[in-house]
Write an enzyme that holds these catalytic residues in place. Sequence first.
Site, PDB file in Angstrom:
ATOM      1  CG  ASP A  57      15.903  11.141 -31.519  1.00  0.00           C
ATOM      2  OD1 ASP A  57      14.656  11.052 -31.473  1.00  0.00           O
ATOM      3  OD2 ASP A  57      16.651  10.741 -30.610  1.00  0.00           O
ATOM      4  CG  LEU A  73       8.750  -0.365 -38.219  1.00  0.00           C
ATOM      5  CD1 LEU A  73       7.806   0.221 -39.249  1.00  0.00           C
ATOM      6  CD2 LEU A  73       9.684  -1.365 -38.884  1.00  0.00           C
ATOM      7  CE  LYS A  91      11.659  14.236 -23.512  1.00  0.00           C
ATOM      8  NZ  LYS A  91      13.031  14.745 -23.410  1.00  0.00           N
ATOM      9  CB  THR A  92      10.552   7.428 -29.131  1.00  0.00           C
ATOM     10  OG1 THR A  92      11.877   7.889 -28.855  1.00  0.00           O
ATOM     11  CG2 THR A  92      10.538   6.728 -30.470  1.00  0.00           C
ATOM     12  CG  ASN A  99       8.216  15.567 -34.483  1.00  0.00           C
ATOM     13  OD1 ASN A  99       7.623  16.653 -34.514  1.00  0.00           O
ATOM     14  ND2 ASN A  99       9.168  15.295 -33.598  1.00  0.00           N
ATOM     15  N   GLY A 102       2.811  14.697 -38.546  1.00  0.00           N
ATOM     16  CA  GLY A 102       2.909  16.021 -39.165  1.00  0.00           C
ATOM     17  C   GLY A 102       3.546  15.933 -40.549  1.00  0.00           C
ATOM     18  CE1 TYR A 145       7.630  -0.810 -27.534  1.00  0.00           C
ATOM     19  CE2 TYR A 145       6.131  -2.456 -26.632  1.00  0.00           C
ATOM     20  CZ  TYR A 145       6.892  -1.968 -27.684  1.00  0.00           C
ATOM     21  OH  TYR A 145       6.898  -2.638 -28.883  1.00  0.00           O
ATOM     22  CE  LYS A 149       5.637   0.871 -30.128  1.00  0.00           C
ATOM     23  NZ  LYS A 149       5.949   1.025 -31.557  1.00  0.00           N
ATOM     24  CE1 TYR A 159      -1.724  14.597 -35.151  1.00  0.00           C
ATOM     25  CE2 TYR A 159      -1.417  15.361 -37.401  1.00  0.00           C
ATOM     26  CZ  TYR A 159      -1.149  15.474 -36.048  1.00  0.00           C
ATOM     27  OH  TYR A 159      -0.327  16.466 -35.608  1.00  0.00           O
TER      28      TYR A 159
HETATM   29  P1  NAD Z   1      14.535  -2.573 -32.836  1.00  0.00           P
HETATM   30  O1  NAD Z   1      14.903  -2.038 -31.498  1.00  0.00           O
HETATM   31  O2  NAD Z   1      15.459  -3.527 -33.496  1.00  0.00           O
HETATM   32  O3  NAD Z   1      14.256  -1.388 -33.859  1.00  0.00           O
HETATM   33  C1  NAD Z   1      13.844  -0.109 -33.490  1.00  0.00           C
HETATM   34  C2  NAD Z   1      14.589   0.901 -34.352  1.00  0.00           C
HETATM   35  O4  NAD Z   1      14.131   2.214 -34.050  1.00  0.00           O
HETATM   36  C3  NAD Z   1      16.104   0.889 -34.079  1.00  0.00           C
HETATM   37  O5  NAD Z   1      16.800   0.920 -35.301  1.00  0.00           O
HETATM   38  C4  NAD Z   1      16.323   2.163 -33.286  1.00  0.00           C
HETATM   39  O6  NAD Z   1      17.629   2.671 -33.413  1.00  0.00           O
HETATM   40  C5  NAD Z   1      15.256   3.078 -33.869  1.00  0.00           C
HETATM   41  N1  NAD Z   1      14.850   4.162 -32.977  1.00  0.00           N
HETATM   42  C6  NAD Z   1      14.468   4.082 -31.663  1.00  0.00           C
HETATM   43  N2  NAD Z   1      14.142   5.288 -31.188  1.00  0.00           N
HETATM   44  C7  NAD Z   1      14.302   6.166 -32.226  1.00  0.00           C
HETATM   45  C8  NAD Z   1      14.124   7.569 -32.366  1.00  0.00           C
HETATM   46  N3  NAD Z   1      13.726   8.324 -31.334  1.00  0.00           N
HETATM   47  N4  NAD Z   1      14.407   8.133 -33.562  1.00  0.00           N
HETATM   48  C9  NAD Z   1      14.839   7.398 -34.617  1.00  0.00           C
HETATM   49  N5  NAD Z   1      15.022   6.066 -34.543  1.00  0.00           N
HETATM   50  C10 NAD Z   1      14.753   5.452 -33.359  1.00  0.00           C
HETATM   51  O7  NAD Z   1      13.080  -3.235 -32.651  1.00  0.00           O
HETATM   52  P2  NAD Z   1      12.162  -4.020 -33.683  1.00  0.00           P
HETATM   53  O8  NAD Z   1      11.849  -5.335 -33.083  1.00  0.00           O
HETATM   54  O9  NAD Z   1      12.720  -3.969 -35.049  1.00  0.00           O
HETATM   55  O10 NAD Z   1      10.826  -3.149 -33.614  1.00  0.00           O
HETATM   56  C11 NAD Z   1      10.456  -2.222 -34.621  1.00  0.00           C
HETATM   57  C12 NAD Z   1       9.074  -1.650 -34.310  1.00  0.00           C
HETATM   58  O11 NAD Z   1       8.110  -2.713 -34.255  1.00  0.00           O
HETATM   59  C13 NAD Z   1       8.999  -0.927 -32.971  1.00  0.00           C
HETATM   60  O12 NAD Z   1       8.178   0.216 -33.108  1.00  0.00           O
HETATM   61  C14 NAD Z   1       8.326  -1.931 -32.056  1.00  0.00           C
HETATM   62  O13 NAD Z   1       7.612  -1.305 -31.024  1.00  0.00           O
HETATM   63  C15 NAD Z   1       7.408  -2.657 -33.025  1.00  0.00           C
HETATM   64  N6  NAD Z   1       7.099  -4.009 -32.531  1.00  0.00           N
HETATM   65  C16 NAD Z   1       8.022  -5.009 -32.582  1.00  0.00           C
HETATM   66  C17 NAD Z   1       7.704  -6.261 -32.082  1.00  0.00           C
HETATM   67  C18 NAD Z   1       8.678  -7.417 -32.125  1.00  0.00           C
HETATM   68  O14 NAD Z   1       8.337  -8.485 -31.612  1.00  0.00           O
HETATM   69  N7  NAD Z   1       9.840  -7.318 -32.718  1.00  0.00           N
HETATM   70  C19 NAD Z   1       6.443  -6.489 -31.505  1.00  0.00           C
HETATM   71  C20 NAD Z   1       5.540  -5.428 -31.452  1.00  0.00           C
HETATM   72  C21 NAD Z   1       5.861  -4.199 -31.983  1.00  0.00           C
END
Ligand code: NAD
Length: 312
Positions: A57, A73, A91-92, A99, A102, A145, A149, A159
């Site tokens: 995490d 991601l 928090k994420t 993190n 860093g 969110y 973001k 940074y």
């Molecule tokens: P998704 O939910 O399928 O993937 C997110 C992944 O992050 C998952 O595997 C989840 O388990 C992991 N995750 C979440 N919190 C975590 C944590 N604290 N520690 C470790 N792993 C963690 O979503 P996605 O569509 O694949 O999106 C991926 C990234 O792209 C995200 O950051 C999202 O904000 C960004 N994004 C996606 C879209 C879209 O349309 N799909 C649009 C804008 C931004």
Amino acid sequence: MKKILVSGGAGFIGSHLCTRLINEGNYVICLDNFFTGTRSNITHLKGNPLFEFVHHDIELPYFREGIDEIYNLACPASPVHYQFDAIKTIKTSVVGVLNMLGLAKRNGAKIMQASTSEIYGDPTVHPQVEGYWGNVNPIGFRSCYDEGKRCAETLFMDYHRQNHLRIKIIRIFNTYGPRMLPDDGRVVSNFVVQALQNHDITIYGDGNQTRSFQYVDDLIEGMVRMMNADEAFIGPVNIGNPNEFTIRELAEKVIQLTGSRSKIVFEPLPHDDPRQRKPDISLAKEKLHWKPVVELDEGLRRMIDYFKEYHP
Ligand code: NAD
Ligand code: UDP
């Protein structure tokens, strides 16, 4: 061979990115806590000597040496998922991002943030250009969110300015494709699953709100180009498909392409649902020589084939 860390690598986009990077001969460390990611998304990479999975995490620090690049991601992306535990989403996006920054600093690694069109909130400028600061509700249901973001982008920039970290920020617009979960909650997967099961198609609101839908392969190409672009070009840069559709048009298209017997039903619009969204991609075209190539009909056909095969 580069050693590349992908946080959120077991998710929808992350799993496609890991595959692409491995196919190019890189060693990939996939970090994920399986909040919305799944083991099945990365089964095809299991046993590959270029692939390593770490159950982690990003809210907790991760210690590792020898990393060349980081794609951050990790973060739930569907409104249903990121509102499930709003505080964890923040928090994420903040502690987790600190993190990862860093880790990049210690390794001297280049790091990319998967930012989002949600930075623009319910936009008053259309289409959205990177210079637009957005129209975001700081206290609403989507704020965990959107503001998370936005803070992540601020941290990346600080940074860069303070520690000379090599950074890249991309703002991703609505992306769809294979490996979205059937219960992901986002509109394309919802409609495709509903249509294939001949269930009602749930349009929230009147269906006149717009989105621009990007097929995942186009996004991955844009991401990799951005990471490899001139280091002086740090972004933020929009990565999305500028073809704009109303949600009602999307529903009709999905019904037509699946030959479904589904009926359209209307449900309440979620809080702070943006009225319109469409990227201006001039910057990506100029700096990355990138533009999307998969049109919505073709992308939807691929998505429909995937759901028929893997989630019949
Ligand atoms: P998704 O939910 O399928 O993937 C997110 C992944 O992050 C998952 O595997 C989840 O388990 C992991 N995750 C979440 N919190 C975590 C944590 N604290 N520690 C470790 N792993 C963690 O979503 P996605 O569509 O694949 O999106 C991926 C990234 O792209 C995200 O950051 C999202 O904000 C960004 N994004 C996606 C879209 C879209 O349309 N799909 C649009 C804008 C931004
Ligand atoms: N939406 C819908 N029916 C659904 C899921 C979503 O009408 O079953 C709408 C939602 O209200 C929004 C648009 O589709 O207006 C895109 O929603 P999504 O959750 O995919 O992404 P975002 O709102 O973050 O762009």
